[in-house]
Design a protein around this motif. Structure first.
Motif, short mmCIF file in Angstrom:
data_model
loop_
_atom_site.label_atom_id
_atom_site.label_comp_id
_atom_site.label_asym_id
_atom_site.label_seq_id
_atom_site.Cartn_x
_atom_site.Cartn_y
_atom_site.Cartn_z
N ALA A 67 -127.19 -13.12 35.16
CA ALA A 67 -128.49 -12.39 35.38
C ALA A 67 -129.07 -13.26 36.30
CB ALA A 67 -129.03 -12.66 34.08
N ALA A 68 -129.16 -14.46 36.75
CA ALA A 68 -129.97 -15.15 37.52
C ALA A 68 -129.34 -14.65 39.05
CB ALA A 68 -129.76 -16.76 37.53
N ASP A 69 -128.15 -14.34 39.11
CA ASP A 69 -127.50 -14.04 40.40
C ASP A 69 -127.63 -12.40 40.66
OD1 ASP A 69 -127.21 -16.51 41.28
OD2 ASP A 69 -125.10 -16.61 40.61
N GLY A 70 -128.44 -11.91 39.84
CA GLY A 70 -128.52 -10.26 39.94
C GLY A 70 -129.72 -9.80 39.28
N VAL A 71 -129.15 -8.86 38.25
CA VAL A 71 -130.29 -8.13 37.50
C VAL A 71 -130.15 -8.12 35.98
CG1 VAL A 71 -131.03 -6.73 39.53
CG2 VAL A 71 -129.14 -6.06 37.94
N ARG A 72 -131.21 -8.13 35.05
CA ARG A 72 -131.24 -7.93 34.01
C ARG A 72 -131.72 -6.51 33.64
NH1 ARG A 72 -134.97 -11.19 29.72
NH2 ARG A 72 -136.48 -10.04 30.85
N PHE A 73 -131.11 -5.71 32.83
CA PHE A 73 -131.62 -4.29 32.39
C PHE A 73 -132.38 -4.55 31.12
CE2 PHE A 73 -128.38 -3.53 35.25
CZ PHE A 73 -128.88 -2.04 36.01
N THR A 74 -133.51 -4.33 30.94
CA THR A 74 -134.37 -4.53 29.75
C THR A 74 -134.53 -3.42 29.07
OG1 THR A 74 -136.44 -4.09 30.98
CG2 THR A 74 -135.86 -6.49 31.08
N GLN A 75 -134.17 -2.32 29.47
CA GLN A 75 -134.14 -0.98 28.69
C GLN A 75 -132.85 -0.25 28.76
OE1 GLN A 75 -136.60 -0.08 26.84
NE2 GLN A 75 -138.11 0.46 28.25
N SER A 76 -131.54 -1.03 28.15
CA SER A 76 -130.09 -0.70 28.18
C SER A 76 -129.90 -0.13 26.91
CB SER A 76 -129.54 -1.91 28.68
OG SER A 76 -128.08 -1.56 28.58
N PHE A 77 -129.30 1.09 26.61
CA PHE A 77 -128.88 1.53 25.60
C PHE A 77 -127.42 2.31 25.23
CE2 PHE A 77 -133.54 1.64 26.13
CZ PHE A 77 -134.05 1.26 24.82
N VAL A 78 -127.09 2.45 24.34
CA VAL A 78 -125.84 3.27 24.09
C VAL A 78 -126.24 4.45 23.63
CG1 VAL A 78 -124.47 1.13 23.53
CG2 VAL A 78 -125.30 2.40 21.82
N ALA A 79 -125.11 5.38 23.52
CA ALA A 79 -125.15 6.63 23.23
C ALA A 79 -124.85 7.16 21.81
CB ALA A 79 -124.54 7.77 24.05
N ASN A 80 -123.97 5.97 21.36
CA ASN A 80 -123.35 6.08 19.76
C ASN A 80 -123.17 4.76 19.41
OD1 ASN A 80 -121.93 6.61 17.64
ND2 ASN A 80 -120.77 8.14 18.60
N SER A 81 -123.87 4.11 18.68
CA SER A 81 -123.62 2.81 18.37
C SER A 81 -122.56 2.26 17.36
CB SER A 81 -125.13 2.45 17.61
OG SER A 81 -124.89 0.80 17.58
N LEU A 82 -121.28 2.36 18.09
CA LEU A 82 -120.29 2.29 17.17
C LEU A 82 -118.92 2.10 18.18
CD1 LEU A 82 -119.05 2.21 14.17
CD2 LEU A 82 -118.28 4.51 14.59
N SER A 83 -118.13 1.22 17.96
CA SER A 83 -116.99 0.32 18.97
C SER A 83 -116.33 1.55 19.74
CB SER A 83 -116.50 -0.50 18.33
OG SER A 83 -115.55 -1.09 19.30
N GLY A 84 -115.40 2.11 19.10
CA GLY A 84 -114.60 3.31 19.64
C GLY A 84 -115.53 4.22 20.62
N PRO A 85 -116.25 4.86 19.86
CA PRO A 85 -117.20 5.85 20.62
C PRO A 85 -117.89 5.37 21.68
CG PRO A 85 -117.17 6.47 18.21
CD PRO A 85 -116.69 4.87 18.40
N SER A 86 -118.58 4.18 21.46
CA SER A 86 -119.23 3.66 22.77
C SER A 86 -118.07 3.41 23.86
CB SER A 86 -119.92 2.26 22.29
OG SER A 86 -120.63 1.76 23.44
#
Length: 526
Positions: A67-86
């Motif tokens: 993060a210090a050498d780049g960017v941190r996304f503060t509004q990052s989300f998934v489309a389906n909160s489950l391992s395989g589908p994600s």
């Protein structure tokens, strides 16, 4: 059966000793190549447990380096909160309704479909995948892959190779996956070609078995219970129906390691199977650490809120110990790239397949569209030429990774990819037409943890969720006024205009993404 050995622990830095680049000319040649991509993804690592997002609990110095050498996304989300589908959403750039991998229990990923590694291969990229695949099929689109079966095992795990052999490797899984990833970069790839390497860790998945060298860590820490730990789910029947409560559903033996011959639990035999993979030294270290804790626990006979707090403390400590090994191994990858002179020409991405509950609402696990599980950490160390630093505040989703990697590689993004390239954001731009809302859809019910099927829309301020199938109820949250999503506003007269607008936008998203499961405005008015 092949067995290879790996050290149980690695120091934070300086593990890989590599000669410097031969000359300035070779450095210049390296910089002129297309960008490399190193994509590191963990399982169930929530932003609350990364110090670059939240410093209340744990320190993650190597993740913080990214993060210090780049960017941190503060509004990052998934489309389906489950391992395989994600994972399917990530690799295809499409929602579950388009890639057809809806859940972990009934689906097999169609490996013949378009994925970003296949598109990268077509323009000369070497592609590799090491670690957790979890899509119920063998990988395709990779020049090299080595994956763990299913969820994988923390100790002395099996790996499936491209020859379809199953081999056992000796050691701790987070170390072993990193070993193989570095070995591929060092010894197996063609240095004359750009590469895309996917490092997919099992950590920090349940049941949080720490490396033996980290067992004693954090035992002096006491964590405050989240304010809504004893949530009563008033006005939220779907939330009340789940089976992911730390108090009621967290297994004393499987999750919390309180194994004793005269005690039983639903998942005791599975835990014993995991312990059975350990060698004599590993098991001795394990028993030496947990033995006194087990004796002390059963002597106290805790009940009620005291037991609930005890379970929470043990959960937090075990989770943090598993994070510690992960962070150390991320440091090994960063050190390797630096010592090889590859950082200037490599995008390093770290994320997880979704968020996780650390006691919020009294829960562990994920699945719900609520913030802790829909959110996922996303940090990127940017290569030379990308000067953006700090926070990216636009709403992004894991379907955006595929088009981002394709654009960085100079590949035309296919029209059927549903995500949006993040490259403008990495350049410091703030497109006026950036998305104003996100779509989410969870399908796996009935199944483990019994979270109802639901879909919904999230904007900057509001979240509207529809639980369906064996239930028909809506929830509305004002995220500015109620960030912990405790007060369902749906049905309150003053919010009817907000609900109407959100439902219109929700239907537009369902039509845009061609989701066949949609709400009917006509039926909703009945």
């Amino acid at each position: 059966m092949e067995k290879t050995k790996s050290n149980l622990c690695y120091p934070l830095a300086g593990v890989v000793v590599i000669a410097s680049l031969a000359s300035c000319n070779s450095q210049q040649t390296e910089k002129q190549k297309p960008l490399n991509i190193v994509y590191i993804m963990t399982d169930d690592h929530t932003a609350q447990m990364m110090s670059c997002y939240d410093n209340r609990y744990v320190e993650t110095p190597n993740l913080d380096r990214i993060a210090a050498d780049g960017v941190r996304f503060t509004q990052s989300f998934v489309a389906n909160s489950l391992s395989g589908p994600s994972r399917a959403c990530m690799i295809t750039g499409k929602h579950s309704c388009a890639n057809k991998f809806y859940d972990n229990t009934t689906c097999v990923f169609d490996s013949s479909q378009q994925t970003f590694p296949k598109l990268l291969q077509k323009v000369g990229y070497q592609t590799a995948l090491v670690g957790k695949w979890h899509l119920e099929s063998l990988p395709s689109g990779f020049d090299y892959w080595k994956i763990v079966p299913g969820q994988g095992d923390y100790y002395n795990p099996d790996f499936i190779t491209q020859n379809n052999d199953t081999i056992e490797k000796h050691g701790y899984i987070t170390n072993l996956i990193t070993d193989d990833a570095i070995d591929w970069m060092e010894n197996q790839r063609n240095p004359g070609q750009p590469f895309c390497l996917l490092i997919h860790h099992k950590a920090i998945h349940r049941n949080w078995l720490a490396d033996t060298c980290n067992l004693a860590l954090y035992e002096d820490k006491t964590f405050p219970l989240p304010d809504n730990f004893f949530d009563n789910y008033e006005g939220r029947p779907a939330a009340a129906a789940q089976e992911m409560s730390i108090v009621k559903d967290m297994d004393m033996i499987y999750d919390l390691k309180m194994l004793r011959p005269d005690k039983n639990s639903r998942l005791k035999s599975l835990y014993e199977k995991y312990l059975g993979r350990m060698d004599q030294a590993q098991r001795a270290a394990w028993d030496k650490f947990y033995g006194p804790i087990i004796d002390d626990f059963y002597q106290k006979s805790l009940q009620g809120k005291e037991l609930a707090n005890w379970k929470f403390q043990r959960y937090m400590r075990d989770y943090m110990k598993t994070v510690k090994s992960l962070d150390d191994n991320v440091g090994r990858v960063l050190d390797y790239l630096k010592e090889k002179g590859l950082l200037d020409n490599t995008l390093v991405v770290y994320t997880s397949d979704q968020g996780f509950y650390m006691g919020e609402h009294g829960w562990f696990d994920k699945r719900f569209m609520y913030e802790e599980s829909m959110r996922t950490p996303l940090i990127m160390r940017l290569p030379k030429g990308f000067e953006r630093r700090g926070d990216v505040t636009e709403m992004v989703q894991n379907i955006d990774y595929a088009p981002t990697f394709l654009e960085l590689a100079g590949v035309e993004i296919p029209d059927d990819i549903q995500g949006i390239s993040l490259v403008p954001l990495l350049k410091g731009e703030h497109p006026e037409n950036w998305r104003k809302a996100l779509y989410y859809h969870f399908y796996e019910y009935p199944a483990e943890h019994m979270v109802k099927r639901h879909y919904g829309i999230r904007t900057e301020r509001y979240k509207l969720i529809h639980f369906y199938n064996d239930i028909d109820c809506w929830e509305l949250y004002d995220l500015q006024a109620d960030s912990t999503e405790m007060h369902n506003l749906y049905g309150q007269a003053e919010y009817e205009p907000v609900v109407e607008e959100l439902k219109n936008e929700l239907l537009k998203l369902q039509e845009q993404y061609k989701d066949p499961v949609r709400f009917s405005p006509e039926r909703d008015k009945e």
